[in-house]
Design a protein around this motif. Structure first.
Motif, mmCIF file in Angstrom:
data_model
loop_
_atom_site.group_PDB
_atom_site.id
_atom_site.type_symbol
_atom_site.label_atom_id
_atom_site.label_comp_id
_atom_site.label_asym_id
_atom_site.label_seq_id
_atom_site.Cartn_x
_atom_site.Cartn_y
_atom_site.Cartn_z
ATOM 1 N N LEU A 58 0.804 -1.229 0.000
ATOM 2 C CA LEU A 58 0.000 0.000 0.000
ATOM 3 C C LEU A 58 0.837 1.280 0.000
ATOM 4 O O LEU A 58 0.526 2.221 -0.742
ATOM 5 N N PRO A 59 1.896 1.363 0.797
ATOM 6 C CA PRO A 59 2.698 2.589 0.775
ATOM 7 C C PRO A 59 3.355 2.857 -0.575
ATOM 8 O O PRO A 59 3.663 4.007 -0.906
ATOM 9 N N LEU A 60 3.584 1.791 -1.369
ATOM 10 C CA LEU A 60 4.225 1.943 -2.671
ATOM 11 C C LEU A 60 3.211 2.192 -3.789
ATOM 12 O O LEU A 60 3.391 3.083 -4.620
ATOM 13 N N TYR A 61 2.153 1.394 -3.818
ATOM 14 C CA TYR A 61 1.215 1.414 -4.939
ATOM 15 C C TYR A 61 -0.064 2.190 -4.647
ATOM 16 O O TYR A 61 -0.772 2.581 -5.586
ATOM 17 N N GLY A 62 -0.397 2.381 -3.377
ATOM 18 C CA GLY A 62 -1.661 3.010 -3.045
ATOM 19 C C GLY A 62 -2.819 2.046 -3.298
ATOM 20 O O GLY A 62 -2.640 0.839 -3.446
ATOM 21 N N TYR A 63 -4.023 2.622 -3.368
ATOM 22 C CA TYR A 63 -5.232 1.828 -3.548
ATOM 23 C C TYR A 63 -5.593 1.737 -5.034
ATOM 24 O O TYR A 63 -5.274 2.611 -5.815
ATOM 25 N N GLY A 64 -6.287 0.671 -5.399
ATOM 26 C CA GLY A 64 -6.764 0.548 -6.768
ATOM 27 C C GLY A 64 -6.397 -0.770 -7.418
ATOM 28 O O GLY A 64 -5.640 -1.581 -6.873
ATOM 29 N N ILE A 65 -6.927 -0.974 -8.608
ATOM 30 C CA ILE A 65 -6.783 -2.245 -9.309
ATOM 31 C C ILE A 65 -5.342 -2.516 -9.731
ATOM 32 O O ILE A 65 -4.848 -3.649 -9.617
ATOM 33 N N LYS A 66 -4.645 -1.506 -10.183
ATOM 34 C CA LYS A 66 -3.277 -1.729 -10.680
ATOM 35 C C LYS A 66 -2.349 -2.223 -9.571
ATOM 36 O O LYS A 66 -1.558 -3.147 -9.769
ATOM 37 N N GLY A 67 -2.454 -1.605 -8.401
ATOM 38 C CA GLY A 67 -1.670 -2.072 -7.273
ATOM 39 C C GLY A 67 -2.071 -3.471 -6.848
ATOM 40 O O GLY A 67 -1.226 -4.286 -6.440
ATOM 41 N N PHE A 68 -3.363 -3.760 -6.949
ATOM 42 C CA PHE A 68 -3.884 -5.088 -6.624
ATOM 43 C C PHE A 68 -3.289 -6.143 -7.558
ATOM 44 O O PHE A 68 -2.889 -7.230 -7.124
ATOM 45 N N VAL A 69 -3.200 -5.828 -8.841
ATOM 46 C CA VAL A 69 -2.637 -6.763 -9.823
ATOM 47 C C VAL A 69 -1.158 -7.026 -9.531
ATOM 48 O O VAL A 69 -0.692 -8.168 -9.568
ATOM 49 N N LEU A 70 -0.412 -5.966 -9.236
ATOM 50 C CA LEU A 70 1.003 -6.142 -8.905
ATOM 51 C C LEU A 70 1.172 -7.012 -7.661
ATOM 52 O O LEU A 70 2.086 -7.842 -7.587
ATOM 53 N N SER A 71 0.279 -6.827 -6.687
ATOM 54 C CA SER A 71 0.337 -7.650 -5.476
ATOM 55 C C SER A 71 -0.019 -9.102 -5.775
ATOM 56 O O SER A 71 0.564 -10.029 -5.193
ATOM 57 N N MET A 72 -0.965 -9.329 -6.689
ATOM 58 C CA MET A 72 -1.303 -10.693 -7.085
ATOM 59 C C MET A 72 -0.098 -11.378 -7.726
ATOM 60 O O MET A 72 0.191 -12.546 -7.443
ATOM 61 N N ILE A 73 0.595 -10.665 -8.596
ATOM 62 C CA ILE A 73 1.761 -11.238 -9.277
ATOM 63 C C ILE A 73 2.870 -11.550 -8.272
ATOM 64 O O ILE A 73 3.466 -12.635 -8.293
ATOM 65 N N GLU A 74 3.127 -10.625 -7.362
ATOM 66 C CA GLU A 74 4.184 -10.838 -6.370
ATOM 67 C C GLU A 74 3.837 -12.012 -5.455
ATOM 68 O O GLU A 74 4.705 -12.835 -5.119
#
Length: 234
Positions: A58-74
């Motif tokens: 969250l501190p890096l990507y913030g809220y939203g779908i794009k950050g969610f996708v990056l978290s899914m990949i990681e």
């Protein structure tokens, strides 16, 4: 005791899960990625690890779908011990693109309520998340014409709201916030001595949930639908 709203001049509205469906799509995406990762872990563990990754990022990507996708990949990389295929990574990206292309489904009574209230109050939209995605949803929603101001915040803490109200020259005593999240939309405004109305959505992200102790003694109204808002203000 019945609260009085005669001083309210400006009404702020949250967007996701207050005006239109949002969290449902995240739950659907979580189910899809759990199926994709089934060879590596149980659905419960995958869900827990994804949530942990989201909070870490969250501190890096913030809220939203794009950050969610990056978290899914990681998450997928870690759970698979970096053995997950390129094809599976591509499928995770497709899950995210599908989320971004979802239609904007307005919740019950939203447009009629905004239309009526815009005749008597100044309405502003206060949301958080990815700017491009929120602009897309607002444009598709057909609701833009009802708002005097649009604000996409990086987060919804007391400090964010306080700065915004000062910037807009709105007194907390003349402001009402409407939203589905007690943590993000209601409690910060109550603490600022503004008014707040909670309109719960049927599902809430774990990070947005609060316990009874946090909300105990806080003065705010709760409605089943935005359709009830105009009557509350009368």
């Amino acid at each position: 005791m019945k609260r009085k709203y005669s001083n309210i001049k400006v009404i702020g509205f949250d967007a996701d899960d207050t005006l239109w469906v949002n969290e449902t799509y995240f739950r659907e995406a979580e189910l899809e990625v759990a199926k994709l990762m089934a060879p590596y872990e149980t659905a419960n563990t995958i869900d827990q690890e994804l949530f942990r990754m989201e909070i870490k990022n969250l501190p890096l990507y913030g809220y939203g779908i794009k950050g969610f996708v990056l978290s899914m990949i990681e998450m997928a990389l870690e759970i698979s011990n970096y053995s997950i295929s390129n094809e599976s990574i591509s499928k995770i990206l497709d899950i995210g693109k599908d989320m971004l292309n979802k239609p904007v489904e307005l919740l019950e009574g939203v447009e009629d309520s905004l239309k009526e209230l815009s005749q008597t109050h100044r309405l502003i939209l206060i949301t958080k998340g990815d700017l491009l995605d929120q602009e897309r949803k607002l444009e598709k929603s057909g609701l833009l014409k009802y708002f005097h101001h649009i604000e996409v915040l990086s987060d919804k803490q007391e400090s964010n709201y306080s700065r915004l109200l000062k910037h807009l020259e709105v007194k907390p005593s003349e402001f009402l916030m409407v939203g589905n999240s007690l943590k993000s939309d209601i409690l910060p405004l109550v603490n600022l001595k503004a008014e707040a109305v909670h309109v719960p959505f049927h599902t809430t992200w774990l990070h947005e949930q609060v316990d009874a102790e946090q909300s105990n003694g806080k003065a705010y109204a709760t409605l089943k639908s935005l359709k009830e808002l105009k009557k509350l203000l009368e």
